[in-house]
Design a protein around this motif. Structure first.
Motif, mmCIF file in Angstrom:
data_model
loop_
_atom_site.group_PDB
_atom_site.id
_atom_site.type_symbol
_atom_site.label_atom_id
_atom_site.label_comp_id
_atom_site.label_asym_id
_atom_site.label_seq_id
_atom_site.Cartn_x
_atom_site.Cartn_y
_atom_site.Cartn_z
ATOM 1 N N ARG A 123 75.753 54.028 10.800
ATOM 2 C CA ARG A 123 75.234 55.375 10.511
ATOM 3 C C ARG A 123 74.193 55.807 11.541
ATOM 4 N N ASN A 124 73.377 54.872 12.016
ATOM 5 C CA ASN A 124 72.310 55.253 12.943
ATOM 6 C C ASN A 124 72.509 54.677 14.343
ATOM 7 N N ALA A 125 73.728 54.301 14.666
ATOM 8 C CA ALA A 125 73.968 53.648 15.952
ATOM 9 C C ALA A 125 73.628 54.561 17.121
ATOM 10 N N VAL A 126 74.040 55.819 17.051
ATOM 11 C CA VAL A 126 73.777 56.740 18.150
ATOM 12 C C VAL A 126 72.277 57.002 18.281
ATOM 13 N N ALA A 127 71.633 57.302 17.172
ATOM 14 C CA ALA A 127 70.202 57.601 17.207
ATOM 15 C C ALA A 127 69.398 56.419 17.731
ATOM 16 N N THR A 128 69.721 55.218 17.266
ATOM 17 C CA THR A 128 68.964 54.040 17.692
ATOM 18 C C THR A 128 69.233 53.716 19.158
ATOM 19 N N ALA A 129 70.466 53.886 19.602
ATOM 20 C CA ALA A 129 70.770 53.659 21.016
ATOM 21 C C ALA A 129 69.992 54.635 21.896
ATOM 22 N N GLU A 130 69.946 55.900 21.501
ATOM 23 C CA GLU A 130 69.208 56.887 22.285
ATOM 24 C C GLU A 130 67.714 56.570 22.307
ATOM 25 N N HIS A 131 67.168 56.151 21.154
ATOM 26 C CA HIS A 131 65.744 55.823 21.107
ATOM 27 C C HIS A 131 65.445 54.579 21.939
ATOM 28 N N GLY A 165 74.030 48.061 20.605
ATOM 29 C CA GLY A 165 73.958 47.428 21.908
ATOM 30 C C GLY A 165 75.061 47.884 22.855
ATOM 31 N N SER A 166 76.267 48.080 22.338
ATOM 32 C CA SER A 166 77.372 48.503 23.202
ATOM 33 C C SER A 166 77.145 49.911 23.741
ATOM 34 N N ARG A 167 76.551 50.783 22.927
ATOM 35 C CA ARG A 167 76.247 52.135 23.409
ATOM 36 C C ARG A 167 75.159 52.105 24.478
ATOM 37 N N VAL A 168 74.137 51.288 24.254
ATOM 38 C CA VAL A 168 73.077 51.153 25.251
ATOM 39 C C VAL A 168 73.652 50.609 26.550
ATOM 40 N N ALA A 169 74.547 49.650 26.451
ATOM 41 C CA ALA A 169 75.154 49.052 27.643
ATOM 42 C C ALA A 169 75.907 50.092 28.457
ATOM 43 N N ARG A 170 76.704 50.912 27.783
ATOM 44 C CA ARG A 170 77.483 51.921 28.504
ATOM 45 C C ARG A 170 76.566 52.932 29.210
ATOM 46 N N ALA A 171 75.493 53.337 28.522
ATOM 47 C CA ALA A 171 74.572 54.295 29.128
ATOM 48 C C ALA A 171 73.869 53.701 30.341
ATOM 49 N N LEU A 172 73.420 52.452 30.223
ATOM 50 C CA LEU A 172 72.719 51.809 31.333
ATOM 51 C C LEU A 172 73.650 51.575 32.519
ATOM 52 N N ALA A 173 74.886 51.184 32.225
ATOM 53 C CA ALA A 173 75.855 50.982 33.305
ATOM 54 C C ALA A 173 76.111 52.295 34.040
ATOM 55 N N ALA A 174 76.180 53.398 33.278
ATOM 56 C CA ALA A 174 76.384 54.711 33.901
ATOM 57 C C ALA A 174 75.201 55.117 34.762
ATOM 58 N N MET A 175 74.020 54.578 34.470
ATOM 59 C CA MET A 175 72.817 54.884 35.258
ATOM 60 C C MET A 175 72.672 53.967 36.470
ATOM 61 N N GLY A 176 73.614 53.045 36.643
ATOM 62 C CA GLY A 176 73.595 52.199 37.827
ATOM 63 C C GLY A 176 73.043 50.805 37.625
ATOM 64 N N ALA A 177 72.795 50.416 36.382
ATOM 65 C CA ALA A 177 72.272 49.076 36.111
ATOM 66 C C ALA A 177 73.393 48.043 36.081
ATOM 67 N N THR A 178 73.037 46.803 36.407
ATOM 68 C CA THR A 178 73.904 45.660 36.145
ATOM 69 C C THR A 178 73.526 45.122 34.776
ATOM 70 N N VAL A 179 74.478 45.133 33.840
ATOM 71 C CA VAL A 179 74.174 44.814 32.446
ATOM 72 C C VAL A 179 74.702 43.429 32.097
ATOM 73 N N HIS A 219 58.833 52.803 13.858
ATOM 74 C CA HIS A 219 60.130 52.531 13.222
ATOM 75 C C HIS A 219 60.911 53.823 12.982
ATOM 76 N N ILE A 220 61.061 54.607 14.044
ATOM 77 C CA ILE A 220 61.759 55.889 13.935
ATOM 78 C C ILE A 220 63.040 55.934 14.754
ATOM 79 N N ALA A 221 63.489 54.800 15.277
ATOM 80 C CA ALA A 221 64.679 54.818 16.132
ATOM 81 C C ALA A 221 65.879 55.420 15.413
ATOM 82 N N GLY A 222 65.989 55.164 14.133
ATOM 83 C CA GLY A 222 67.133 55.679 13.378
ATOM 84 C C GLY A 222 66.879 57.000 12.697
ATOM 85 N N ALA A 223 65.818 57.692 13.076
ATOM 86 C CA ALA A 223 65.442 58.929 12.396
ATOM 87 C C ALA A 223 65.956 60.144 13.149
ATOM 88 N N SER A 224 67.085 60.648 12.742
ATOM 89 C CA SER A 224 67.587 61.933 13.229
ATOM 90 C C SER A 224 68.256 62.633 12.053
#
Length: 364
Positions: free
Chosen positions: A121-129, A181-195, A307-312
């Protein structure tokens, strides 16, 4: 005869949101008699209620509100042995969270009550935070923001030794490769990081093209930034302490939006004071709210959020929608999608008693 449902919301997942999604999921509106209860979270912090954790409200008020209800949809209401004994009509308890920590699963199973939850339910919000904290901690945003609000212009932050680091070209380690974690990984890889990823429940092909699966030791020794996305288990509790922090490169950054129990925060403060860690970002803590005497509040280099990572607002709607869909399945006599105690659904026409359906689902 209408099925009585208690929508026990709070100030985040509002009772009216639960009611709206229930009526959307069950078009035959007359089939439901929905009652509403508002619990005090987050205006009053959640805590332990009898034998369950992270709950809001009291057993007494829930028992009173549940009288005659077959179904309860909630985020924080405490499902305890006492509540179950006092509410024999209850058959389905839906928790609109990633895990039903506020429900006594063993007791619910004994009482024939199916307990559902809302994974992702909060995967997107927490990944963005998480990304926000990674960026802020890597560039020292927390300290300079505080100083500037106090009237101090920190020109020294352009000194070479005080500069932050970029994501592009950095090696970043993620401990856990689930929905967040998988969403964070995709975003970081798109920004040029080695994940790099450490997750004993994931196969190498699952991270292919985005990250590389490695041991925890290799991840820590190679990563300039480490972000935690693991659940608390006997194996992960306190997993990041003095020794593992010491194995990280000098100037590395640690971020935790998962659970406070994963980290020894005194060890983090020691490493920041010694200059070994270059920064940290935290949204979760061993004790919440953070005690006034905590070193986290005074140690430089830490970016803190409460503790607001999932707050959207989107999370509140998703949470209500997921549990409402479970209620609709239950009323149609269909298998439940996210049943934590592996009880088979009970037909709405005749409660003949639940049957065990094998082991529970994968990690929420």
């Amino acid at each position: 005869m209408p099925t009585t449902v208690l929508a026990a919301g709070d100030h985040f997942v509002l009772p009216r949101l639960l009611t709206e999604e229930l009526r959307n999921a069950v078009p035959e509106h007359g089939a439901l008699d929905i009652r509403e209860l508002r619990l005090p979270w987050p205006h009053t912090p959640f805590g332990k209620v009898a034998e369950v954790d992270e709950a809001s409200g009291t057993e007494e008020e829930l028992i009173e509100a549940l009288r005659g209800s077959r179904i309860c949809v909630t985020q924080m209401a405490p499902l305890t042995e006492r509540v179950l004994r006092a509410c024999p009509e209850l058959e389905l308890f839906c928790v609109s969270r990633g895990g039903p920590v506020n429900a006594n699963l063993e007791a619910a199973t004994r009482h024939g009550v199916a307990v559902c939850y809302a994974p992702g339910r909060n995967a997107v919000a927490t990944a963005e935070h998480t990304l926000a904290l990674i960026l802020a901690a890597a560039r020292g945003v927390g300290d300079v923001h505080t100083d500037l609000k106090r009237g101090t212009w920190r020109g020294d932050t352009y000194d070479y030794d005080n500069c932050g680091i970029e994501i592009d070209g950095s090696t970043i380690g993620l401990v856990g490769f689930g929905a967040i974690g998988s969403r964070v990984a995709r975003a970081l890889a798109a920004m040029g990081a080695t994940v790099l990823v450490h997750d004993p429940y994931v196969r190498p092909d699952a991270v292919a093209g985005v990250a590389r699966l490695v041991s925890l030791e290799e991840l820590l020794t190679r990563s300039r930034i480490v972000s935690l996305h693991a659940r608390v288990t006997d194996e992960t509790r306190g997993m990041i302490g003095h020794d593992r922090i010491a194995s990280m490169p000098r100037g590395a950054v640690l971020v935790n939006c998962a659970r406070g129990a994963l980290v020894d925060y005194d060890a983090v403060c020691d490493a920041l004071d010694a200059g070994h860690l270059g920064g940290a970002g935290f949204d979760v803590y061993p004790t919440e709210p953070v005690p006034a005497e905590s070193r986290l509040l005074t140690t430089p280099g830490i970016m803190l959020t409460p503790h607001i990572a999932g707050a959207s607002r989107e999370v509140a709607h998703k949470a209500a929608r997921i549990v409402a869909a479970e209620v609709a399945r239950f009323l149609r006599g269909e298998p439940l999608a996210h049943c934590a105690n592996a009880l088979a659904p009970v037909t709405p026409l005749c409660r003949s008693g639940p049957a065990m359906a094998g082991p529970g689902s994968a990690r929420p």
